[in-house]
Design an enzyme around this catalytic site. Sequence first.
Site, short mmCIF file in Angstrom:
data_model
loop_
_atom_site.label_atom_id
_atom_site.label_comp_id
_atom_site.label_asym_id
_atom_site.label_seq_id
_atom_site.Cartn_x
_atom_site.Cartn_y
_atom_site.Cartn_z
N GLY A 35 -30.65 -10.57 -24.34
CA GLY A 35 -30.06 -10.67 -25.66
C GLY A 35 -28.65 -11.25 -25.65
O GLY A 35 -28.05 -11.50 -24.60
N HIS A 36 -28.10 -11.41 -26.87
CA HIS A 36 -26.79 -12.04 -27.00
C HIS A 36 -25.68 -11.16 -26.41
O HIS A 36 -25.74 -9.93 -26.44
CB HIS A 36 -26.49 -12.40 -28.45
N ASN A 37 -24.68 -11.83 -25.84
CA ASN A 37 -23.49 -11.19 -25.27
C ASN A 37 -23.76 -10.37 -24.01
O ASN A 37 -22.89 -9.66 -23.53
CB ASN A 37 -22.80 -10.26 -26.29
#
Length: 352
Positions: free
Chosen positions: A256-258
């Site tokens: 996922g993001h980050n």
Amino acid sequence: MSDPCFFAPFEPVALATVAEWVTGDLPRGGGEVQVSGVAPLEDASAGDIVFFDNPKYLPVLATTSATACIVARKHADKVPEGVVPLVADQPYKAWAQLLARLYPASMRPVALEGTASGVSPHARIDASARLEAGVVVEAGAVVGPEAEIGSGTRIQANAVIGAGVRIGRDCTVGANAVLQHTLVGDRVILHPGVCTGQDGFGFAMGPGGHLKVPQIGRVIIQNDVEIGANTTVDRGANRDTIIGEGTKIDNQVQIGHNVVIGRHCVIVSQVGISGSATLEDYVALGGQTGVRGHVTIGMGAQIAAVSVVEADVPAGARYGGVPAKPVKVWFREIMTLAKLAERGAGSARDKD
């Protein structure tokens, strides 16, 4: 039906040479003996070299018909007469080194067309893209505006390299892979179907609907990373998604993001890592494990397969279960439940 061999056979090689390649020794001699094939223990025949590392297969070792066997010193006396033992400190690692020597073409996704150099006339390269000498682009691939690709890199059929993407040297981008908003280091292998840099899953949720939150970060893939087929890596929301050097990721993983993944981590198939989670260096995640967002898994920690990590994990810890907990606690819980279940079954039988 014909029986095609996808990797060309190798020329016979003397065991003395094999021992040099894998930093092993031949306690019974036999350096002049040659091998011309590799095989599993149970299927080997004269001319084959095999390896043995798991005591579970001692009965199979005793009956192998191989010519030679890579083996740890503690098991060398178990190698039957007529089979040359080649002793190595780490037999499985030695086996990997040997196969890399004998079958170098197997180390990367195999080229899908015969283009040995240059750009296929059936590829589409934007005029503003910059390709160093020695880049290979196969048929159907698209390289977007301002993209940069380093020498020795191969872009396979129908891959898409988005605008502004940077790819280092000696990389392989597999067929149908899609790279957007991504910076890639050197010697990176991306298997077919990998997608990087697409939107992270971010929405401001509310009773009137869900408002999409723009994702304006990047994906950064450092040197010597390998990512398996159909794995997806979302770009960061307001900072970067990072995969550290030397990390190996299996097929069908979602990142996922980050998310920040450290150096030399191992992530097995069908793992899902939620946004803003952090994996420090040398973390290992078993298959089908889920990692909650915003947690940190400490350096060298190992998570058993099919676990759910809902809270921070200390460095060096071994966790498992749902939710994940120290393995000793997890095993005690399993044993306790098993005893309770057996007791309940016994009570039911007594009533019957």
